[in-house]
Design an enzyme around this catalytic site. Structure first.
Site, PDB file in Angstrom:
ATOM      1  CG  ASP A  31      -5.199  59.564  13.452  1.00 42.74           C
ATOM      2  OD1 ASP A  31      -4.260  58.766  14.320  1.00 42.74           O
ATOM      3  OD2 ASP A  31      -4.691  60.173  12.336  1.00 42.74           O
ATOM      4  CE  LYS A  32     -12.246  62.407  20.150  1.00 42.82           C
ATOM      5  NZ  LYS A  32     -12.470  63.520  21.011  1.00 42.82           N
TER       6      LYS A  32
END
Length: 304
Positions: free
Chosen positions: A138-139
């Protein structure tokens, strides 16, 4: 052109059709969906409707998704933290806040943009939007990723992921004091019916998911854990730790709001190991937690 069909359920009753469709796929923007509805690509029970149509339970919504022309992805010079590289594979330490590959709203500044400037060749198996990308994080999750520089390497690494032989260990700060030292969470994960952009533990249209965890340190109201992935489902660690009552600190989607001064979940992919596609030798890498993660641990030690 592809066709998507959705049957409206109780939790979606009275929602606008444009909202229902926009949350059916996280890569569709609300404005894009509204344009498709205006162009009469969307129908409810066989009839075209307007974007403000309020859905009813049992409505059958069909959407003809036009083929999208993928944008040209621009190579961007970046100071990438490369841990290993040869003719076949590359291991990179992704910083918090960086998106792995381009998607609507994020066509620049992604890891792929940087990789394209760094490498002449990347595997083309996942298309022009995700060249070389075998798996992702994820970011706001930092840590190690393996990247394939050719299709042979890509197929080998994917097969290892499917066979569950890739070593992936994460460090996470979670809410609550976990009393037992070790545990295994074996709970299937699927899309949340009430919040379509979130995942949850569910038996309906879900996929098996297994996370092993070990408590490394306990604080007053938090625990530092190491999680080892057996499977790699979307948001797996975040969903599983919430499921057993210990959500990740800073997690904007699955955890309590503003409990520690950290933006995004306190999660770091610290250890990555796999068999090299060409040499067949096992190689493993370890990256320390980022500075903000270390600062949260120091803060918790002081509070304790």
């Amino acid at each position: 052109m592809s066709v998507v069909e959705i049957v409206i359920e109780e939790g979606q009753k009275s929602e606008r059709i444009d909202k229902v469709l926009a949350t059916a796929n996280t890569e569709w923007s609300r404005s894009q969906v509204q344009q498709w509805i205006k162009d009469e690509f969307a129908k409810v029970n066989g009839d075209t409707v307007k974007g403000n149509y309020k859905c009813k339970v049992g409505d059958v919504v069909t959407l003809e998704v036009p083929d999208l022309k993928e944008p040209d992805i621009v190579a961007e010079e970046m100071d990438l933290d490369i841990y290993y590289e040869d003719e076949d594979v590359l291991v990179v330490n992704k910083p918090r806040g960086m998106v792995v590959h381009p998607a609507p709203g994020h066509y620049t500044g992604t890891l792929v943009n940087g990789l394209m400037a760094h490498c002449k060749d990347l595997s083309g198996i996942n298309g022009v939007m995700r060249p070389g990308i075998v798996h992702r994080i994820d970011k706001d999750t930092s840590g190690l990723l393996m990247v394939a520089k050719n299709d042979m390497a890509h197929e080998s690494l994917v097969n290892q992921l499917v066979a569950k032989t890739v070593t992936r260990r994460y460090k996470a700060i979670v809410h609550g004091v976990i009393q037992h030292d070790h545990g295994t969470i074996d709970a299937p994960i699927g899309r949340d019916k009430q919040e379509r952009q979130s995942m949850t533990v569910t038996d309906d249209r879900s996929r098996d998911a297994v996370t092993h965890f070990t408590v490394l340190e306990r604080f007053k109201d938090f625990s530092l854990v190491e999680c080892k992935l057996e499977t790699g489902r979307t948001h797996q660690i975040r969903v599983h730790m919430k499921y057993i009552g210990f959500p990740l600190a800073g997690d904007p989607k699955y955890g309590p709001k503003k409990t520690l001064p950290i933006e995004g979940q306190a999660l770091h992919a610290g250890v990555l190991g796999f068999v090299h596609p060409r040499t067949n030798e096992y190689i493993e890498f370890e990256a320390p937690v980022p500075k903000v993660f270390e600062e949260m641990l120091e803060l918790l030690k002081k509070r304790s």
